[in-house]
Motif scaffolding. Structure first.
Motif, short mmCIF file in Angstrom:
data_model
loop_
_atom_site.label_atom_id
_atom_site.label_comp_id
_atom_site.label_asym_id
_atom_site.label_seq_id
_atom_site.Cartn_x
_atom_site.Cartn_y
_atom_site.Cartn_z
N PHE A 1 -3.47 9.15 3.33
CA PHE A 1 -2.02 8.90 3.98
C PHE A 1 -1.75 10.23 4.47
O PHE A 1 -1.67 11.47 4.01
CB PHE A 1 -1.08 8.66 2.88
CG PHE A 1 -1.17 7.09 2.56
CD1 PHE A 1 -2.25 6.31 2.69
CD2 PHE A 1 -0.06 6.34 1.58
CE1 PHE A 1 -2.13 4.82 2.28
CE2 PHE A 1 -0.43 5.20 1.20
CZ PHE A 1 -1.17 4.30 1.40
N ASP A 2 -1.26 9.89 5.88
CA ASP A 2 -1.26 11.45 6.72
C ASP A 2 0.10 11.61 6.83
O ASP A 2 0.23 12.79 7.46
CB ASP A 2 -2.07 10.91 8.23
CG ASP A 2 -3.53 10.93 7.94
OD1 ASP A 2 -3.88 11.48 6.97
OD2 ASP A 2 -3.90 10.12 8.75
N MET A 3 1.15 11.08 6.68
CA MET A 3 2.56 11.40 6.96
C MET A 3 3.38 11.71 5.64
O MET A 3 3.17 10.84 4.48
CB MET A 3 3.57 10.47 7.56
CG MET A 3 4.93 10.92 7.72
SD MET A 3 4.87 12.29 8.89
CE MET A 3 6.52 12.73 8.71
N LEU B 1 0.85 -1.03 0.03
CA LEU B 1 0.15 0.08 -0.14
C LEU B 1 0.89 1.40 0.03
O LEU B 1 0.65 2.33 -0.74
CB LEU B 1 -1.04 0.06 1.33
CG LEU B 1 -2.15 -1.15 1.15
CD1 LEU B 1 -2.93 -1.16 2.35
CD2 LEU B 1 -3.04 -0.74 0.14
N ASN B 2 1.72 1.27 0.77
CA ASN B 2 2.82 2.47 0.88
C ASN B 2 3.49 2.78 -0.45
O ASN B 2 3.83 3.73 -1.06
CB ASN B 2 3.85 2.21 1.90
CG ASN B 2 3.38 2.75 3.25
OD1 ASN B 2 2.24 3.58 3.46
ND2 ASN B 2 3.80 2.32 4.31
N LEU B 3 3.84 1.53 -1.15
CA LEU B 3 4.56 1.73 -2.57
C LEU B 3 3.39 1.98 -3.67
O LEU B 3 4.12 2.75 -4.68
CB LEU B 3 5.15 0.45 -2.70
CG LEU B 3 6.45 0.15 -1.87
CD1 LEU B 3 7.03 -1.39 -2.16
CD2 LEU B 3 7.60 1.11 -2.63
N GLU C 1 -2.87 6.96 -3.19
CA GLU C 1 -2.88 8.10 -2.02
C GLU C 1 -1.46 8.72 -1.74
O GLU C 1 -1.37 9.73 -1.30
CB GLU C 1 -3.40 7.29 -0.84
CG GLU C 1 -4.79 6.81 -0.93
CD GLU C 1 -5.74 7.84 -0.90
OE1 GLU C 1 -5.76 9.02 -0.57
OE2 GLU C 1 -6.80 7.58 -1.94
N ALA C 2 -0.53 8.19 -2.34
CA ALA C 2 0.74 8.26 -2.02
C ALA C 2 1.45 9.64 -2.49
O ALA C 2 2.19 10.21 -2.16
CB ALA C 2 2.04 7.31 -2.15
N VAL D 1 3.12 8.46 3.00
CA VAL D 1 2.83 7.04 3.72
C VAL D 1 1.61 7.13 4.84
O VAL D 1 1.57 7.95 5.24
CB VAL D 1 4.23 6.54 4.16
CG1 VAL D 1 5.34 6.65 3.38
CG2 VAL D 1 4.80 7.36 5.62
N GLY D 2 1.14 6.03 4.74
CA GLY D 2 0.11 5.69 5.59
C GLY D 2 0.25 4.46 6.76
O GLY D 2 -0.55 4.68 7.65
#
Length: 158
Positions: free
Chosen positions: A52-54, A37-39, A43-44, A69-70
């Motif tokens: 993704f909040d960061m 998901l991060n990759l 949303e990224a 990244v979430g």
């Protein structure tokens, strides 16, 4: 916020014990799902309205290219795509200085848009070493401890 949500664990009941906490902090537990998901999530690289909040920024002052990244990242150069394939986290393409470059050891500032968790960015992989903590709904214009030496990330104080 539940521990399951904070750590990105979905679809399962979570019972927290000392053994469970150890299991959930290793890269093997759920790493494939959250790393994928991060990759690969759209949303990224969303500018507005990302789940993704960061956000990691290439330059100080929340400038240059970014990557959102979430979920926790154990090692920014080795996110799991499958049980045997890994890839580095990279800045979004087409958004200024740093575009397409690796995020690991290449971030100068960050924004935490999470409503209830602080974001911890670590000098070493595996959530170890010096760190900078970004309070919820706040930003750091220039990392103090991990400037261009950021290797892992996780949500804390949830």
């Amino acid at each position: 916020m539940t521990i399951a949500k904070a750590w990105g664990i979905r679809g399962a009941a979570v019972s927290v014990s000392a053994a469970a906490l150890v299991a959930f902090t290793t890269p093997q537990a759920g790493a494939v799902d959250t790393d994928v998901l991060n990759l690969t999530s759209s949303e990224a690289c969303k500018q507005i309205g990302s789940k993704f909040d960061m956000t990691f920024y290439y330059n100080s002052g929340l400038e240059g290219s970014w990557r959102k990244v979430g979920y926790a990242v154990y090692d920014m150069n080795n996110l799991r795509l499958t049980s045997s394939q890994f890839a580095p986290l990279k800045y979004c393409s087409g958004f200024g200085a740093g575009s397409g470059q690796n995020v690991k050891n290449n971030s100068a500032s960050g924004w935490n848009d999470h409503d209830s968790c602080d974001a911890a960015v670590y000098y070493n992989s595996g959530f170890k070493g010096k760190r900078d903590v970004v309070p919820s709904n706040d930003a750091v214009s220039r990392w103090e401890n991990v400037y261009n030496e950021n290797a892992s990330f996780q949500w804390v104080n949830c």
